[in-house]
Design a protein around this motif. Structure first.
Motif: not given
Length: 434
Positions: A296-324
């Protein structure tokens, strides 16, 4: 510094001993001088008095002690890892070392209270009887009997009805979708528990896409799942998904063709823009159709926006958790005013990374790449230990032929990361099948 030394008369035969004593006294004097020079906090006087370590020295002592214990932990983890398995235990410990200052509190083993996904045995010497756990059916779309959630909005009367064997869609953008989310999927979290997937083009809906979306349904337990399409998926695996996932709602879209006055060249860029439009409008969790969810990704649902950093140092856009109406998503969308049609990742992951550095208060970065994005070779060439991962991004480029061969039968004895993760999602156990 002058050191006065008084020596009694020494017999001639003891000159060598006297010289040794004098040499030691001189050395002691040099040591005292250096101590006073570099450590002025020590008390001065005729007698050398070592002052009790100050607070900073004490903190340093505890920090070094903690680092020593952590490095021992890393060494121990590295020593027991099988040569064909890359373990995130090590990377997690190193990340802890970088991010935390070990204080006077007792150092805590980062894995002491950790319940690893997939269990603690990663030898893959155990076989389980999962031959009867298949979800696969041999029916066609006409033979499937499925229930579907059908939203309806008439004036202010918003309903979510369950009907049989219907294949209805909503449209994006549209007010009904927002009304349904507001009425049925509102929680105490900033981010509603809804999943968004995008399906553009006329590609074949294959096994990996079935497992990907099914993993989101099974691990996140979402209120609703929306699949935004320009051409509705079809085929065996799509029909199977509809059979087992009743709360998936197809949403018809017209993908953006221009941004500003610039034509959008790549289909992937249309998806990049569309996911931001969706998240700004509704909020929720966006997942690529090749993103496998392990927990589950519920851990991140109390933040306005969350993204993960990929191994190359850039943010990965395959997972984006965001409020309206997330402020970060708004800034990201505004950045498309400088859209470069022929630049592959400039407006997506590169721009997102730049904006995150400029606005660190608007987004939470999950910096440990083990969370979502292992190296591509880890998926296919070995058994990567994903105990610390929320999900795995299945890298399709260059692997299309290999991925097309996957099905319920082939994954049973597929002894690599992908096989283990697929079995974990579908059979609730990562071990090889009998």
């Amino acid at each position: 510094m002058l050191i006065m030394v008084y020596l009694k008369p020494i017999p001639t035969m003891n000159y060598r001993a006297a010289f040794t004593v004098c040499f030691l006294i001189i050395q002691l004097g040099i040591l005292v001088y250096v101590t006073l020079l570099f450590y002025p906090n020590y008390e001065k006087g005729s007698r050398i008095c070592f002052k009790k370590e100050d607070d900073e020295a004490q903190r340093l002592k505890y920090r070094l002690h903690g680092m020593q214990k952590l490095l021992k932990l890393v060494y121990r983890k590295a020593k027991v890892v099988n040569s064909r398995e890359e373990s995130c235990d090590i990377e997690t410990a190193v990340l802890f070392l970088k991010k935390n200052n070990v204080s006077k509190t007792v150092f805590k083993n980062t894995f002491e209270d950790f319940s690893p996904l997939g269990g603690r045995d990663w030898s893959f010497k155990t076989y389980i009887p999962c031959s009867n756990k298949s979800l696969e059916v041999n029916g066609t779309s006409k033979e499937l009997i499925r229930s579907q959630f059908i939203p309806s909005c008439v004036n202010y009367d918003v309903k979510l009805e369950v009907r049989k064997n219907l294949n209805e869609s909503l449209k994006f953008p549209g007010t009904c979708l927002k009304q349904v989310i507001d009425k049925f999927c509102t929680t105490q979290f900033l981010v509603p528990n809804i999943l968004h997937y995008i399906w553009l083009g006329k590609g074949k809906f294959e096994f990996i896409f079935f497992v990907s979306i099914f993993s989101g349904y099974k691990k996140q337990h979402p209120c609703l799942i929306f699949l935004y399409y320009d051409t509705l998926p079809s085929g065996k695996w799509w029909n199977l998904l509809l059979l087992y996932v009743s709360n998936i709602i197809p949403v018809s879209v017209n993908p953006p063709s221009k941004i500003g006055n610039r034509k959008i060249v790549f289909l992937e860029h249309k998806s990049d823009i569309l996911r931001l439009q969706i998240l700004r409008e509704y909020g929720g969790i966006y997942l690529d159709t090749d993103q496998l969810l392990l927990t589950s990704l519920d851990k991140f649902r109390d933040r306005e926006c969350t993204m993960g950093v990929a191994s190359d140092g850039y943010l990965g856009s395959a997972v984006i958790i965001a409020s309206k109406n997330s402020a970060f998503i708004k800034k990201w969308m505004d950045s498309y005013s400088a859209y470069k049609p022929n630049s592959w990742g400039q407006n997506s992951v590169i721009m997102a990374t730049k904006l995150a550095k400029q606005n660190p208060n608007l987004i939470h970065l999950e910096r440990h790449y083990c969370s979502f994005y292992p190296y591509p070779t880890y998926l296919f060439k070995q058994n990567y230990k994903w105990s610390h991962s929320y999900g795995l991004h299945i890298y399709k480029p260059g692997r299309e032929k290999q991925l097309k061969q996957l099905n319920f039968s082939s994954i049973r004895k597929l002894n690599n990361t992908l096989g283990a993760a697929f079995r974990f999602v579908l059979f609730d156990d990562k071990e090889l099948c009998l």
